[in-house]
Design an enzyme around this catalytic site. Structure first.
Site, PDB file in Angstrom:
ATOM      1  CD  GLU A 105       9.727  13.565  11.006  1.00  0.00           C
ATOM      2  OE1 GLU A 105       8.563  13.146  11.136  1.00  0.00           O
ATOM      3  OE2 GLU A 105      10.630  12.914  10.455  1.00  0.00           O
ATOM      4  CE  LYS A 118      -1.695   3.082   1.921  1.00  0.00           C
ATOM      5  NZ  LYS A 118      -1.456   4.499   1.501  1.00  0.00           N
ATOM      6  CB  CYS A 157      13.270   9.213   7.849  1.00  0.00           C
ATOM      7  SG  CYS A 157      14.312   7.934   7.175  1.00  0.00           S
TER       8      CYS A 157
END
Ligand code: NAD
Length: 505
Positions: free
Chosen positions: A390, A182, A290
């Site tokens: 973040e 997905k 990330c």
């Protein structure tokens, strides 16, 4: 790439189930943007629960034959996949740039790092070798084998739409599992191209499936009884919730979350080298990695010269559409995300940080595309939103601390623990940092320490929920379960009843 024309005239990104492109009947869809132009370029189908069930059914049906396929045959397929992906590097990279926005060179780098995971999986016969203990007891041998789990699923983020799926499916499939992907709904097209390439390489229909979609598709995967393992990469709140739901439903889960990566610069570091690294790792891919460096922790006298050196380099970064030659940084993924990132600049100033470079003022930030030029914040402190959140954009924060111990303590107290780096010329300080810092991936004079495919990738604390890191040896462990066999071939005449607990005599 299989597409269908929607009523709007935009192409529609489809599912891939049982070896073919499948249009969605759910009636729900999302927009795929061209972030460099700020225009819609496609529509992506959002799967219904029934469409997810169809993909899982196809994966379940394909599992027994794929699992029984000899190891050397599966290896042949992985080698062919490596060749097919390699031949299509440029095509894959162009799709990444057109939907994600990253520069074409950066996109090619993403494909190269994903290819390394396929190369690792080509070694699967060696990786799946079991263990054997002869004569564990008299006439008794004990051995351990590792077997695939069945249907496995991967849910992936927008920032590495090709590499992160490869982190997962290369090992999953090589180990004999079948897979349902997905992908992120924001840049979904490459998933269908990857499905075609897997088919070209000889992966049997049903072994690899794609369901496009949003949380409806994810929730169905998390509760589906035939899905045995879930690999997730994305933001921390979603990772945590996926981990909790899927483990409650009895699944094996590895859920990688967000990050706040600190780069410590000691006063003895080569300041120019540290500035090069901070700028490359802070603004590469518009900060949407990330493993991006988002906080530079400048120790003592390193701060002033370092900030000057960063500022000078920031002014020279070339920003524009990722397909144009010579561009170093592209747009952000959506308009909303660009505006959210920009909002941290106002917030930082209000909380007492200094906006040393304000990317909003640059002409490129006013284009129709979702551009935001690099920004630099100075005198940031824990407790400010720009430090605690973040941001996931081209905003680099500098925190000034007095000592090495202050820097290490700050990293320890941060809830995330993905990557971190130290810049120094002192081997002893670097060794001490490696020993005591609280993060899963550490760079010593290396700002983005993404492990090679033969190690495993994963953070600590709120950057990973689950026990096993992704890809590499831990990926093989994740996608297999151990079976231990105890075997003997005694003379029937020696057999007798013995109600005691088995023990070595
Ligand atoms: P995201 O969490 O918004 O989405 C990730 C995936 O989860 C997508 O497929 C999305 O459709 C799905 N999703 C989103 N919300 C959901 C919900 N409420 N319920 C169920 N599914 C949901 O992340 P993103 O914005 O696509 O990616 C950026 C994030 O991913 C950043 O936080 C980044 O740090 C993180 N990331 C982490 C790593 C790592 O290895 N630790 C690697 C890449 C990205």
């Amino acid at each position: 790439m299989p597409v269908a024309e929607a009523q709007t005239g935009l192409r529609t990104v489809t599912h891939w189930i049982g070896g073919k492109s499948v249009d969605s009947k759910s009636g729900r869809s999302g927009v795929v943007w061209n972030p460099a132009a700020g225009e819609e370029q496609a529509s992506v189908a959002f799967a219904s629960a029934e469409e997810v069930d169809a993909a899982v059914a196809s994966a379940r049906e394909a599992f027994p034959a794929w699992r029984a396929t000899p190891l050397s045959r599966r290896t042949e397929v992985m080698f062919r996949l490596r060749e097919v992906v390699d031949r299509n590097r440029r095509k894959i990279a162009e799709i990444l740039t057109s939907e994600h926005g990253k520069t074409i060179g950066d996109a090619e780098g993403e494909v190269a790092r994903g290819l390394e995971d396929i190369e690792f999986a080509c070694g699967v016969p060696n990786l799946l070798k079991g263990e054997f203990s002869e004569q564990a007891s008299r006439g008794v041998d004990v051995y351990q084998i590792r077997q695939p789990l069945g249907v496995t699923a991967g849910i992936t983020p927008f920032n590495f739409p090709a590499m992160v799926p490869m982190w997962m499916f290369a090992n999953a499939i090589a180990c004999g599992n079948t897979f349902v992907l997905k992908p992120s709904e924001r840049d979904p097209s490459v998933s269908v191209l990857l499905a075609e390439l897997l088919q070209t390489a000889g992966v049997p229909d049903g072994v690899f499936n794609v369901v496009q979609g949003d949380r409806v598709a994810v929730e169905r995967l998390l509760e589906h009884p035939d899905v045995k393992a879930i690999s997730f990469v994305g933001s921390t709140p979603v990772a945590k919730s996926i981990y909790e739901t899927a483990t409650r439903n009895g699944k094996r889960v590895q859920a990688l979350g967000g990050a706040k990566n600190h780069m410590v610069v000691l006063p003895d570091a080569d300041i120019n080298m540290a500035a090069d690294a901070a700028v490359s790792a802070g603004y590469g891919s518009a900060g949407e990695r990330c493993m991006a460096i988002s906080v530079v922790v400048a120790v003592g006298s390193a701060a002033d010269p370092l900030i000057e050196a960063i500022r000078e380099r920031v002014s020279r970064i070339r920003i524009g559409p990722g397909m144009e030659d010579g561009q170093e940084m592209g747009p952000l993924i959506t308009r909303e995300h660009r505006d959210r990132v920009a909002s941290y600049l106002d917030g930082a100033a209000a909380e007492g940080a200094q906006v040393a470079v304000d990317g909003r003022a640059e002409p490129v930030s006013k284009r129709a595309g979702f551009f935001l030029a690099p920004s630099l914040l100075d005198n940031v402190r824990p407790g400010m939103r720009c430090y605690d959140d973040e941001i996931f954009g081209p905003v680099l924060s500098v925190v000034r601390v007095a000592t090495y111990n202050d820097a290490v303590r700050m990293i320890e107290q941060n809830p995330y623990g993905n990557g971190t780096a130290i810049f120094t010329r002192d081997g002893g300080a670097a060794r001490r940092f490696q020993f005591e810092v609280e993060a899963g991936m550490v760079g010593i004079n290396v700002p983005i320490p993404v492990p090679m495919s033969y190690y495993s990738f994963g953070g600590w604390k709120a950057s990973l929920f689950g026990d096993l890191h992704m890809y590499g040896p831990e990926g093989i462990q994740f996608y297999t379960r151990a079976k231990v066999v105890t075997s003997r071939w005694p003379e029937p005449a020696t057999s007798r009843v013995d109600l005691g607990f088995p023990q070595v005599r």
